[in-house]
Design an enzyme around this catalytic site. Structure first.
Site, PDB file in Angstrom:
ATOM      1  NE  ARG A 187      -8.635  -7.616 -21.464  1.00 29.17           N
ATOM      2  CZ  ARG A 187      -9.496  -6.958 -20.720  1.00 29.17           C
ATOM      3  NH1 ARG A 187     -10.195  -5.947 -21.229  1.00 29.17           N
ATOM      4  NH2 ARG A 187      -9.709  -7.286 -19.474  1.00 29.17           N
ATOM      5  N   GLY A 188     -10.991 -10.263 -22.147  1.00 36.24           N
ATOM      6  CA  GLY A 188     -12.148 -10.122 -21.275  1.00 36.24           C
ATOM      7  C   GLY A 188     -13.089 -11.269 -21.599  1.00 36.24           C
ATOM      8  CB  ALA A 189     -14.514 -13.962 -19.482  1.00 33.15           C
ATOM      9  CD  GLN A 209      -4.368  -7.442 -18.665  1.00 28.98           C
ATOM     10  OE1 GLN A 209      -3.658  -7.385 -17.666  1.00 28.98           O
ATOM     11  NE2 GLN A 209      -4.495  -8.530 -19.386  1.00 28.98           N
ATOM     12  CG  ASP A 231     -11.332 -14.626 -16.806  1.00 27.98           C
ATOM     13  OD1 ASP A 231     -11.032 -13.848 -15.888  1.00 27.98           O
ATOM     14  OD2 ASP A 231     -11.182 -14.353 -18.008  1.00 27.98           O
ATOM     15  CG  ASN A 282     -11.149 -12.029 -12.112  1.00 23.51           C
ATOM     16  OD1 ASN A 282     -11.495 -11.951 -13.293  1.00 23.51           O
ATOM     17  ND2 ASN A 282     -10.868 -10.963 -11.390  1.00 23.51           N
ATOM     18  CE  LYS A 283      -5.242 -11.513 -16.104  1.00 20.47           C
ATOM     19  NZ  LYS A 283      -5.178 -10.381 -16.965  1.00 20.47           N
ATOM     20  NE  ARG A 331      -6.683 -15.805 -22.811  1.00 21.50           N
ATOM     21  CZ  ARG A 331      -6.620 -14.753 -21.991  1.00 21.50           C
ATOM     22  NH1 ARG A 331      -7.286 -13.662 -22.255  1.00 21.50           N
ATOM     23  NH2 ARG A 331      -5.908 -14.820 -20.881  1.00 21.50           N
TER      24      ARG A 331
END
Lengths: 358, 358
Positions: free
Chosen positions: B59-61, B208, B249, B259-260, B101
């Site tokens: 994960r993580g853009a 996270q 993201d 973003n998250k 995603r």
């Protein structure tokens, strides 16, 4: 001893704090086990009572005030043999109970009110002291339930069919001796056939929104959606929330309000999107002494509430935060919807009695 | 095939996405198991790759963009028997990877860039196609690491001895092929002997911040404190945070940033207390097409991420929120600290290539 006035409860909601059948212990719904298990604990010992408050078996500012008064009455009953020993035990227990949670002013208020009874009863009258404390605890409990009901009636005026409300943590039946504070307006509306919807922030770390608020709303048939705390600002931005309704652990004279950590961020987001933000609380939550929020002590809780964590990492885990009065649209109380500041006796809000230095 | 330029990594930080020794699979650090276990998965099948992205093993853009390019190169290698079949397999895999995603634009960007390679190579040259996709994946990976390093160098200029930074979710080494985006400035400062402190929001529901950010900071020797998401506004009110630094993201042309979930609330609180709020991101995160945040699709994730919950309760679990450009002090990129809006090519930020309609 006059019987306490009976306040209609909500048939679908549990009673969080009651006497056991023999009246010798306090029965509490163990909220640590919810929503999986509905289990009750009978508390007769001071040590168990303090543990129950500290570990949040019983929680919610109004409920722990009621519980403390009932525990002190129980201890008075146990100390009936000797007048001096009885009062020593009551005062020592009061000090220990008071120290369990520093932020919620209702706890100190209920203890102060119980100790004030001692000043009115002959110190040699052991039976009279016992009966008076029992009557005071019953009165505090009945008054809390009545105040919840009145908060619900006043707050229901803000709700129409289909209104969506956002709340944080649990300020419902599980936090009081009645139908709750912030959730009471929704229960009253629901009783009247007005269908509302509640968005409940999960409320980390102990998840009282997901575990407790969602549980009691579902039980009462009120439609509820749980969201992660971080989603609240985006929800408010989406226009889907008509108003925010939260409880309080202490309200300073200027209206600054301590409530479960996360409340302040919700208030900022509500303001950014023009959503009214209301605090619902009974008279016992108004601290008529502390001038503003900076004077309210904030309890820090155990780092293990955020476990599991990697090695070598620190934790900051405050239980509460302060929402400044400027972000609060109004205070829904048993006396109506009020506005700060709350000088002693102003606005019809009864200030607590002076501290007795226990 | 030119060797990719080698970018210095940080010796204490793991490599999140690499080739296996035989080059026939992509090895990822399985982030679902952190912080308890540091386990690696070798991915050679498309289905496993899509699962790894969807379940957040990777994960993580930036990291999922790199991963997707490497997976497509692996699939090209497997399809070397037949020129038509090879290209069909690559294009079908690209479509499936893209759908995993929707919010992180780096994923679409890396896939588009990989597909653009197909236009430059003779369709009958199966080996050439394989080598070109492998080279492109290596280039994307090396560029990502280099951009992380450059972001760190630019961002470190904002940090002095003792600076405290608040971050949300994980935009560190674990989210990239290098030393991270939002955490890169702290790693560069730390390498230079500048001691900084990082407050990491827990970041529910998948934690996270607590599981990943705290883990990699501790591993690199950077001092870190985890807090519940709800405590961020109170922390910013306390004056203990000098700046907020988060990843992204997707960044729209006007600077609105996905973003998250939870980022927007932090940005509101930072603004309320005059704390600078920076977004750190490589060029691949800038969406040169979508004009503003309202055009960014927001992924909703499974309700079970918020379990356990009472019966009969709904869940709203968006993975991201939109922080408007007006709340963002600056964008820390590999080209320096920039300001919105980001018209195509403006500010030195490279827009992604046009969509190829796969």
């Amino acid at each position: 001893m006059p019987a306490p006035s009976v306040v209609p409860h909500h048939s679908a909601l549990p009673l969080v704090v009651t006497w056991t059948a023999d009246g010798r212990a306090v029965r509490i719904l163990d909220q640590r086990a919810l929503p999986e298990h509905e289990a009750y604990l009978d508390i007769a010992e001071l040590r168990d009572a303090c543990d129950a408050i500290r570990t949040l078996a019983v929680r919610g500012a109004p409920a722990i005030g009621v519980f403390a008064a009932m525990v002190l009455a129980t201890i008075a009953e146990q100390g009936r043999g000797d007048a001096y020993a009885q009062r020593d035990q009551i005062r020592a227990a009061a000090a220990q109970l008071r120290a369990t949670r520093p932020t919620a002013v209702n706890l100190a208020w209920a203890i102060d009110r119980t100790l004030a009874v001692l000043l009115r009863v002959d110190a040699h009258d052991v039976l009279g002291t016992t009966q008076a404390l029992r009557a005071e605890a019953d009165a505090i409990r009945a008054e809390d339930a009545a105040m919840c009901r009145a908060i619900g009636e006043h707050g229901a005026s803000l709700l129409g069919a289909g209104t969506s409300v956002l709340t944080h943590c649990n300020a419902g039946a599980l936090a009081t001796a009645g139908i709750g504070t912030a959730l009471a307006p929704m229960y009253v509306a629901h009783e009247r056939g007005v269908r509302v919807h509640v968005f409940a922030n999960e409320t980390r770390p102990l998840r009282q929104g997901a575990r407790l608020t969602a549980w009691e709303l579902a039980r009462a048939g009120v439609s509820a959606t749980v969201l992660p705390d971080g989603a609240a600002a985006g929800l408010l931005a989406s226009g889907r929330v008509a108003l925010v309704l939260v409880g309080a652990d202490r309200i300073a004279v200027n209206g600054d309000t301590a409530n479960k950590v996360g409340t302040y961020g919700v208030a900022l987001a509500a303001r950014a999107h023009g959503v009214p933000f209301y605090v619902a609380a009974p008279a016992s939550t108004f601290d008529g002494v502390t001038p503003h929020g900076a004077g309210i002590p904030i309890e820090e809780r155990d780092a293990r509430e955020l476990a599991p964590l990697p090695q070598g990492v620190a934790v900051w885990n405050p239980a509460f935060d302060i929402t400044p009065a400027s972000l609060i649209t109004g205070f829904i109380t048993d006396r109506g919807i009020l506005h700060s500041p709350f000088a002693d006796g102003a606005n019809g809000v009864r200030p607590p009695p002076p501290r007795l230095g226990v």
